[in-house]
Scaffold this motif. Structure first.
Motif, PDB file in Angstrom:
ATOM      1  N   ASP A  58       0.815  -1.214   0.000  1.00 47.67           N
ATOM      2  CA  ASP A  58       0.000   0.000   0.000  1.00 47.67           C
ATOM      3  C   ASP A  58       0.849   1.264   0.000  1.00 47.67           C
ATOM      4  O   ASP A  58       0.464   2.281  -0.565  1.00 47.67           O
ATOM      5  N   ARG A  59       2.014   1.201   0.610  1.00 46.27           N
ATOM      6  CA  ARG A  59       2.888   2.375   0.726  1.00 46.27           C
ATOM      7  C   ARG A  59       3.984   2.391  -0.344  1.00 46.27           C
ATOM      8  O   ARG A  59       4.872   3.218  -0.300  1.00 46.27           O
ATOM      9  N   HIS A  60       3.920   1.479  -1.297  1.00 47.44           N
ATOM     10  CA  HIS A  60       4.897   1.409  -2.399  1.00 47.44           C
ATOM     11  C   HIS A  60       6.331   1.312  -1.872  1.00 47.44           C
ATOM     12  O   HIS A  60       7.189   2.116  -2.216  1.00 47.44           O
ATOM     13  N   ILE A  61       6.572   0.308  -1.057  1.00 48.72           N
ATOM     14  CA  ILE A  61       7.886   0.143  -0.429  1.00 48.72           C
ATOM     15  C   ILE A  61       8.626  -1.050  -1.020  1.00 48.72           C
ATOM     16  O   ILE A  61       8.065  -2.138  -1.141  1.00 48.72           O
ATOM     17  N   ALA A 119       7.154   2.387  13.197  1.00 53.79           N
ATOM     18  CA  ALA A 119       7.566   3.795  13.301  1.00 53.79           C
ATOM     19  C   ALA A 119       7.801   4.376  11.903  1.00 53.79           C
ATOM     20  O   ALA A 119       7.433   5.532  11.641  1.00 53.79           O
ATOM     21  N   PHE A 120       8.375   3.582  11.019  1.00 51.78           N
ATOM     22  CA  PHE A 120       8.583   4.053   9.651  1.00 51.78           C
ATOM     23  C   PHE A 120       7.250   4.196   8.919  1.00 51.78           C
ATOM     24  O   PHE A 120       7.064   5.126   8.139  1.00 51.78           O
ATOM     25  N   PHE A 121       6.305   3.285   9.144  1.00 48.79           N
ATOM     26  CA  PHE A 121       4.979   3.413   8.540  1.00 48.79           C
ATOM     27  C   PHE A 121       4.305   4.715   8.986  1.00 48.79           C
ATOM     28  O   PHE A 121       3.697   5.420   8.178  1.00 48.79           O
ATOM     29  N   GLU A 122       4.396   5.020  10.268  1.00 53.17           N
ATOM     30  CA  GLU A 122       3.800   6.259  10.787  1.00 53.17           C
ATOM     31  C   GLU A 122       4.443   7.489  10.150  1.00 53.17           C
ATOM     32  O   GLU A 122       3.744   8.438   9.789  1.00 53.17           O
ATOM     33  N   LEU A 123       5.745   7.466  10.016  1.00 56.44           N
ATOM     34  CA  LEU A 123       6.446   8.578   9.384  1.00 56.44           C
ATOM     35  C   LEU A 123       6.026   8.720   7.923  1.00 56.44           C
ATOM     36  O   LEU A 123       5.719   9.826   7.460  1.00 56.44           O
ATOM     37  N   ILE A 124       5.974   7.621   7.201  1.00 53.10           N
ATOM     38  CA  ILE A 124       5.541   7.654   5.798  1.00 53.10           C
ATOM     39  C   ILE A 124       4.136   8.233   5.701  1.00 53.10           C
ATOM     40  O   ILE A 124       3.857   9.089   4.855  1.00 53.10           O
ATOM     41  N   ARG A 130       2.336  10.912   0.632  1.00 47.57           N
ATOM     42  CA  ARG A 130       1.559   9.764   1.095  1.00 47.57           C
ATOM     43  C   ARG A 130       0.123  10.186   1.393  1.00 47.57           C
ATOM     44  O   ARG A 130      -0.821   9.440   1.100  1.00 47.57           O
ATOM     45  N   LYS A 131      -0.051  11.362   1.964  1.00 48.89           N
ATOM     46  CA  LYS A 131      -1.408  11.842   2.248  1.00 48.89           C
ATOM     47  C   LYS A 131      -2.215  11.978   0.951  1.00 48.89           C
ATOM     48  O   LYS A 131      -3.394  11.623   0.923  1.00 48.89           O
ATOM     49  N   ILE A 132      -1.578  12.442  -0.097  1.00 50.03           N
ATOM     50  CA  ILE A 132      -2.249  12.535  -1.396  1.00 50.03           C
ATOM     51  C   ILE A 132      -2.589  11.148  -1.910  1.00 50.03           C
ATOM     52  O   ILE A 132      -3.692  10.927  -2.420  1.00 50.03           O
ATOM     53  N   GLU A 133      -1.674  10.207  -1.760  1.00 48.18           N
ATOM     54  CA  GLU A 133      -1.943   8.833  -2.180  1.00 48.18           C
ATOM     55  C   GLU A 133      -3.140   8.251  -1.435  1.00 48.18           C
ATOM     56  O   GLU A 133      -3.979   7.573  -2.013  1.00 48.18           O
ATOM     57  N   MET A 134      -3.224   8.522  -0.126  1.00 47.78           N
ATOM     58  CA  MET A 134      -4.330   7.978   0.667  1.00 47.78           C
ATOM     59  C   MET A 134      -5.662   8.607   0.266  1.00 47.78           C
ATOM     60  O   MET A 134      -6.696   7.941   0.298  1.00 47.78           O
ATOM     61  N   GLU A 135      -5.646   9.873  -0.118  1.00 49.73           N
ATOM     62  CA  GLU A 135      -6.874  10.536  -0.560  1.00 49.73           C
ATOM     63  C   GLU A 135      -7.375   9.951  -1.861  1.00 49.73           C
ATOM     64  O   GLU A 135      -8.569   9.873  -2.101  1.00 49.73           O
TER      65      GLU A 135
END
Length: 136
Positions: A58-61, A119-124, A130-135
Protein backbone atom coordinates in the motif's frame (compact mmCIF):
# COMPACT_ATOMS: atom_id res chain seq x y z
CA UNK A 1 6.80 -0.39 -39.39
CA UNK A 2 4.60 1.51 -36.94
CA UNK A 3 3.82 -1.64 -34.95
CA UNK A 4 7.51 -2.47 -34.59
CA UNK A 5 8.22 1.05 -33.32
CA UNK A 6 5.47 0.83 -30.71
CA UNK A 7 6.78 -2.50 -29.44
CA UNK A 8 10.34 -1.20 -29.19
CA UNK A 9 9.22 1.95 -27.34
CA UNK A 10 7.14 -0.03 -24.88
CA UNK A 11 10.12 -1.97 -23.52
CA UNK A 12 11.62 -0.19 -20.52
CA UNK A 13 15.15 -0.80 -19.23
CA UNK A 14 13.78 -2.62 -16.18
CA UNK A 15 12.23 -5.20 -18.46
CA UNK A 16 15.51 -5.88 -20.23
CA UNK A 17 17.57 -8.90 -19.23
CA UNK A 18 20.60 -6.59 -19.03
CA UNK A 19 19.19 -4.31 -16.30
CA UNK A 20 20.66 -4.77 -12.85
CA UNK A 21 19.78 -2.66 -9.83
CA UNK A 22 23.03 -1.04 -8.74
CA UNK A 23 21.62 1.60 -6.39
CA UNK A 24 18.29 2.37 -4.76
CA UNK A 25 18.45 5.77 -6.46
CA UNK A 26 17.36 3.93 -9.61
CA UNK A 27 13.96 3.44 -7.91
CA UNK A 28 13.48 7.19 -7.36
CA UNK A 29 9.87 8.39 -7.80
CA UNK A 30 8.66 4.78 -8.06
CA UNK A 31 9.08 3.43 -4.55
CA UNK A 32 9.96 4.28 -1.00
CA UNK A 33 12.91 2.27 0.24
CA UNK A 34 13.58 0.68 3.60
CA UNK A 35 17.12 -0.55 4.15
CA UNK A 36 17.87 -2.75 7.14
CA UNK A 37 21.11 -4.03 8.54
CA UNK A 38 20.04 -6.21 11.47
CA UNK A 39 22.46 -6.76 14.27
CA UNK A 40 21.50 -10.42 14.90
CA UNK A 41 17.72 -10.81 14.62
CA UNK A 42 17.41 -11.59 10.91
CA UNK A 43 14.50 -14.03 11.32
CA UNK A 44 12.47 -11.48 13.33
CA UNK A 45 13.10 -8.76 10.76
CA UNK A 46 12.06 -10.97 7.84
CA UNK A 47 8.97 -12.12 9.74
CA UNK A 48 7.96 -8.50 10.40
CA UNK A 49 8.23 -7.73 6.68
CA UNK A 50 6.16 -10.82 5.85
CA UNK A 51 3.45 -9.88 8.35
CA UNK A 52 3.34 -6.29 7.04
CA UNK A 53 3.14 -7.29 3.36
CA UNK A 54 -0.13 -5.45 2.63
CA UNK A 55 1.06 -2.30 4.43
CA UNK A 56 4.27 -2.42 2.41
CA UNK A 57 2.41 -2.80 -0.89
CA UNK A 58 0.00 0.00 0.00
CA UNK A 59 2.89 2.38 0.73
CA UNK A 60 4.90 1.41 -2.40
CA UNK A 61 7.89 0.14 -0.43
CA UNK A 62 10.81 -1.89 -1.63
CA UNK A 63 12.84 -3.24 1.26
CA UNK A 64 16.35 -4.60 1.38
CA UNK A 65 17.87 -6.45 4.33
CA UNK A 66 21.66 -6.76 4.34
CA UNK A 67 22.92 -9.58 6.54
CA UNK A 68 26.48 -10.77 6.25
CA UNK A 69 27.04 -11.05 2.48
CA UNK A 70 23.41 -11.77 1.61
CA UNK A 71 20.51 -9.57 0.52
CA UNK A 72 16.88 -10.33 1.36
CA UNK A 73 14.32 -8.21 -0.46
CA UNK A 74 10.87 -7.89 -1.97
CA UNK A 75 12.40 -6.28 -5.08
CA UNK A 76 11.47 -8.39 -8.11
CA UNK A 77 14.28 -7.46 -10.51
CA UNK A 78 17.90 -8.45 -10.85
CA UNK A 79 20.41 -6.98 -8.43
CA UNK A 80 24.00 -6.15 -9.33
CA UNK A 81 26.77 -8.04 -7.57
CA UNK A 82 28.15 -4.88 -5.96
CA UNK A 83 24.75 -3.67 -4.70
CA UNK A 84 25.17 -5.02 -1.16
CA UNK A 85 28.61 -3.51 -0.62
CA UNK A 86 27.67 -0.15 -2.21
CA UNK A 87 24.46 0.31 -0.23
CA UNK A 88 26.01 -0.71 3.10
CA UNK A 89 28.94 1.65 2.52
CA UNK A 90 26.68 4.55 1.50
CA UNK A 91 23.85 4.25 4.03
CA UNK A 92 25.37 2.43 7.00
CA UNK A 93 28.65 4.28 7.49
CA UNK A 94 27.62 4.71 11.13
CA UNK A 95 27.93 1.19 12.56
CA UNK A 96 25.13 1.67 15.09
CA UNK A 97 22.49 2.30 12.41
CA UNK A 98 20.04 -0.50 11.79
CA UNK A 99 17.38 1.07 9.51
CA UNK A 100 17.17 3.76 6.83
CA UNK A 101 14.05 5.13 5.16
CA UNK A 102 14.43 6.72 1.73
CA UNK A 103 11.51 8.64 0.26
CA UNK A 104 10.24 8.48 -3.29
CA UNK A 105 12.25 11.66 -3.95
CA UNK A 106 15.44 9.73 -3.22
CA UNK A 107 16.36 11.52 0.00
CA UNK A 108 16.96 9.90 3.39
CA UNK A 109 13.92 10.62 5.55
CA UNK A 110 14.89 8.76 8.72
CA UNK A 111 17.70 6.71 10.20
CA UNK A 112 17.25 4.50 13.24
CA UNK A 113 19.44 2.48 15.55
CA UNK A 114 16.71 -0.06 16.29
CA UNK A 115 14.42 -1.94 13.92
CA UNK A 116 10.90 -0.54 14.18
CA UNK A 117 8.84 -1.00 11.03
CA UNK A 118 5.69 0.59 12.48
CA UNK A 119 7.57 3.80 13.30
CA UNK A 120 8.58 4.05 9.65
CA UNK A 121 4.98 3.41 8.54
CA UNK A 122 3.80 6.26 10.79
CA UNK A 123 6.45 8.58 9.38
CA UNK A 124 5.54 7.65 5.80
CA UNK A 125 1.84 8.25 6.51
CA UNK A 126 2.64 11.75 7.79
CA UNK A 127 4.38 12.77 4.54
CA UNK A 128 2.53 15.03 2.06
CA UNK A 129 2.97 12.68 -0.92
CA UNK A 130 1.56 9.76 1.09
CA UNK A 131 -1.41 11.84 2.25
CA UNK A 132 -2.25 12.54 -1.40
CA UNK A 133 -1.94 8.83 -2.18
CA UNK A 134 -4.33 7.98 0.67
CA UNK A 135 -6.87 10.54 -0.56
CA UNK A 136 -6.83 9.00 -4.03
Amino acid sequence: MLIISIIILSVSPSQSNNFFLESVTQLKWENRIILVRPKNNLKDVLLDFKIAKSKILDRHINWFVFFEDKIYTNYKGDIAENFNKNMVRKYFSVASLSMVLIGKDGTVKQEAKDFNLNAFFELIDSMPMRKIEMEN
